[in-house]
Design an enzyme around this catalytic site. Structure first.
Site, short mmCIF file in Angstrom:
data_model
loop_
_atom_site.label_atom_id
_atom_site.label_comp_id
_atom_site.label_asym_id
_atom_site.label_seq_id
_atom_site.Cartn_x
_atom_site.Cartn_y
_atom_site.Cartn_z
NE ARG A 133 -6.60 -8.12 10.42
CZ ARG A 133 -5.34 -7.86 10.07
NH1 ARG A 133 -4.56 -7.15 10.86
NH2 ARG A 133 -4.86 -8.31 8.94
NE ARG B 93 0.71 -4.91 4.23
CZ ARG B 93 0.25 -5.77 5.15
NH1 ARG B 93 0.72 -6.99 5.19
NH2 ARG B 93 -0.66 -5.41 6.01
N PRO B 94 1.56 -2.16 -2.09
CG PRO B 94 3.15 -1.48 -3.64
CD PRO B 94 2.98 -1.78 -2.19
CB VAL B 95 -2.71 -4.22 -5.52
CG1 VAL B 95 -3.13 -4.43 -4.08
CG2 VAL B 95 -3.39 -2.97 -6.08
CG ASP B 96 2.80 -1.88 -8.10
OD1 ASP B 96 2.73 -2.51 -7.03
OD2 ASP B 96 3.85 -1.37 -8.52
CD GLN B 97 5.37 -5.53 -8.96
OE1 GLN B 97 5.85 -6.35 -9.74
NE2 GLN B 97 5.52 -4.23 -9.11
NE ARG C 56 -2.24 -4.29 2.32
CZ ARG C 56 -2.35 -3.07 1.79
NH1 ARG C 56 -2.85 -2.08 2.48
NH2 ARG C 56 -1.97 -2.85 0.55
CE LYS D 132 -3.32 -13.25 9.41
NZ LYS D 132 -3.46 -12.10 8.49
CG ASN D 133 -0.23 -14.87 6.70
OD1 ASN D 133 -1.23 -14.17 6.78
ND2 ASN D 133 0.91 -14.53 7.28
CB CYS E 87 -1.76 -4.11 9.37
SG CYS E 87 -2.34 -5.35 10.52
CB ILE F 146 9.57 -6.64 4.83
CG1 ILE F 146 10.58 -7.79 4.90
CG2 ILE F 146 8.39 -7.01 3.95
CD1 ILE F 146 11.14 -8.23 3.58
#
Length: 417
Positions: free
Chosen positions: A397, A122-126, A93, A22-23, A117, A327
């Site tokens: 999922r 799990r920020p998207v700032d990067q 996500r 999946k990933n 989840c 993590i």
């Protein structure tokens, strides 16, 4: 809402095939946005997250054609709607992975901030920081990331933290950028290597995938290609844990131990006998496992996506284990549900102390996220009596036909509608 009913106490035995990852599949499907030519994919797992991604791509104008059980053709030649709406993104996500390809191909993208989840921030700032370094103008308004760029330009990007989806997003964007992009502190997961292999087959110029420095020489355009998705290492590890905890003897096919060194090592420490073949793994479990302590960290260290499964097997192992999660800050939610089955778990910050008990007993439990669901299945397989797992849409999922595969290995598992 579906539930899973497990009658515990049966040792798993037999053989089952592992599905595509999946990933790996999710970013690779997004790579189809980078070319006007059709992309053909094989070994695509049948999962809810994959279905959601395909609906999202179709909503953008991508042609989606299924080929057999695990084949797929994506044609983004008529891509006309570079928008990922909240309704399409809220349950997954990974939808943020369309951001980089859309900006690179269309010069513009409007993507809802992601859901998924509830295992921590799990920020998207990067992602945003990297695209801005490549010349994109980005604003965040009304819950959407809006990005514009006439053409992205190569840049040196050093992420503040190791981020898998961030690395993937920036890799894809850089393929069509002008000049060279260097991503430092890049994630090294095997799924990133699989994405890089797919992009290279499309005409991208990438070196260093699998290391912490990735270099991409931008090209004018990419072409169509065929790519087979790598096997799912987390599904592989989950079935190995299920066999280990039940005292089983199983052989997993269409998979590899090449990306599972730390998981295999821990299972051997627990007393399991593991035989590795070219595209298969066999595990023979002892009468009772030994407790194994672990610490999660980015690849190639122990994967956070296997932490919950090992907590489950430590619940009935001989001894005391300490599990340290580094993590995600909220990834011990399964501990309370395991305690309902009789587990002895003490949480201290980002550490879990697990004292093995003689047996678990069946009960009704609730899944809180994808891998937590897997830990409850594993615990249910060894618990005495019936275990009923609620909210298993999380399982769907990330695990393809899990009840069918477990039944093939002799487990008493059925889906309750």
């Amino acid at each position: 809402m579906d539930k899973l009913l497990i009658q515990g106490g049966t040792a798993l035995s037999g053989e089952v095939a592992i599905s595509g990852a999946k990933n790996a599949a999710l970013p690779i499907l997004c790579a189809a946005l980078l070319t006007r030519e059709p992309m053909r994919f094989t070994n695509v797992p049948q999962l809810n997250d994959i279905s959601t991604m395909l609906r999202l791509l179709a909503d953008m104008g991508v042609g989606v054609t299924m080929e057999g059980i695990d084949g797929l053709i994506l044609d983004a030649g008529r891509l006309n709607n570079p928008v990922a709406s909240y309704e399409m993104v809220k349950t997954m996500r990974a939808a943020i992975l369309v951001l980089g390809p859309l900006v690179a191909r269309c010069g513009e993208a409007r993507v809802s901030l992601p859901g998924g989840c509830a295992i921590g921030a799990r920020p998207v700032d990067q992602h945003i920081k990297g695209l801005q370094a490549m010349g994109a103008e980005i604003s965040v308004e009304h819950g959407y990331v809006h990005a514009k760029a006439s053409r992205l330009k190569g840049a040196r990007i050093c992420t503040d933290m190791v981020t898998v989806t961030g690395t993937e997003n920036l890799m894809m964007a850089a393929c069509l950028a002008e000049g060279e992009t260097v991503i430092e502190n890049a994630a090294r997961e095997p799924e990133i290597v699989d994405l890089a292999n797919c992009l290279v087959s499309m005409g991208a110029r990438i070196s260093g995938a699998g290391t912490d420095i990735i270099r991409i020489q931008g090209v004018e355009k990419l072409h169509g290609a065929t790519h087979s998705i790598m096997p799912d290492r987390i599904e592989t590890g989950t079935y190995l844990c299920a066999a280990a905890v039940t005292g089983g003897d199983i052989r997993l096919t269409k998979t590899s131990a090449a990306y599972l060194d730390t998981v295999v090592d821990k299972l051997m420490d627990a007393g399991c006998e593991i035989t590795v073949e070219r595209d298969a793994i066999r595990l023979v479990a002892p009468r009772r496992l030994k407790a194994v302590s672990l610490r999660t960290a980015p690849y190639p260290a122990f994967p956070t996506d296997m932490q919950a499964q090992f907590m489950a097997i430590n619940c009935v192992a001989d001894g005391v284990a300490t599990i340290r999660e580094t993590i995600f800050e909220n990834r011990f939610m399964h501990a309370n549900e395991l305690a309902r089955l009789g587990a002895d778990i003490q949480i201290e910050g980002n550490n879990a102390i697990v004292r093995g008990v003689a047996r678990l007993e069946g009960a009704t439990v609730m899944a809180t996220d994808l891998r937590a669901s897997a830990s409850l299945v594993i615990a249910g397989l060894v618990a005495q009596g019936e275990t009923l797992i609620d909210r298993i849409y999380h399982l769907d999922r990330g695990y393809e036909r899990i009840e069918e595969k477990l039944a093939r290995l002799g487990a008493s598992v059925k889906r309750v509608h």
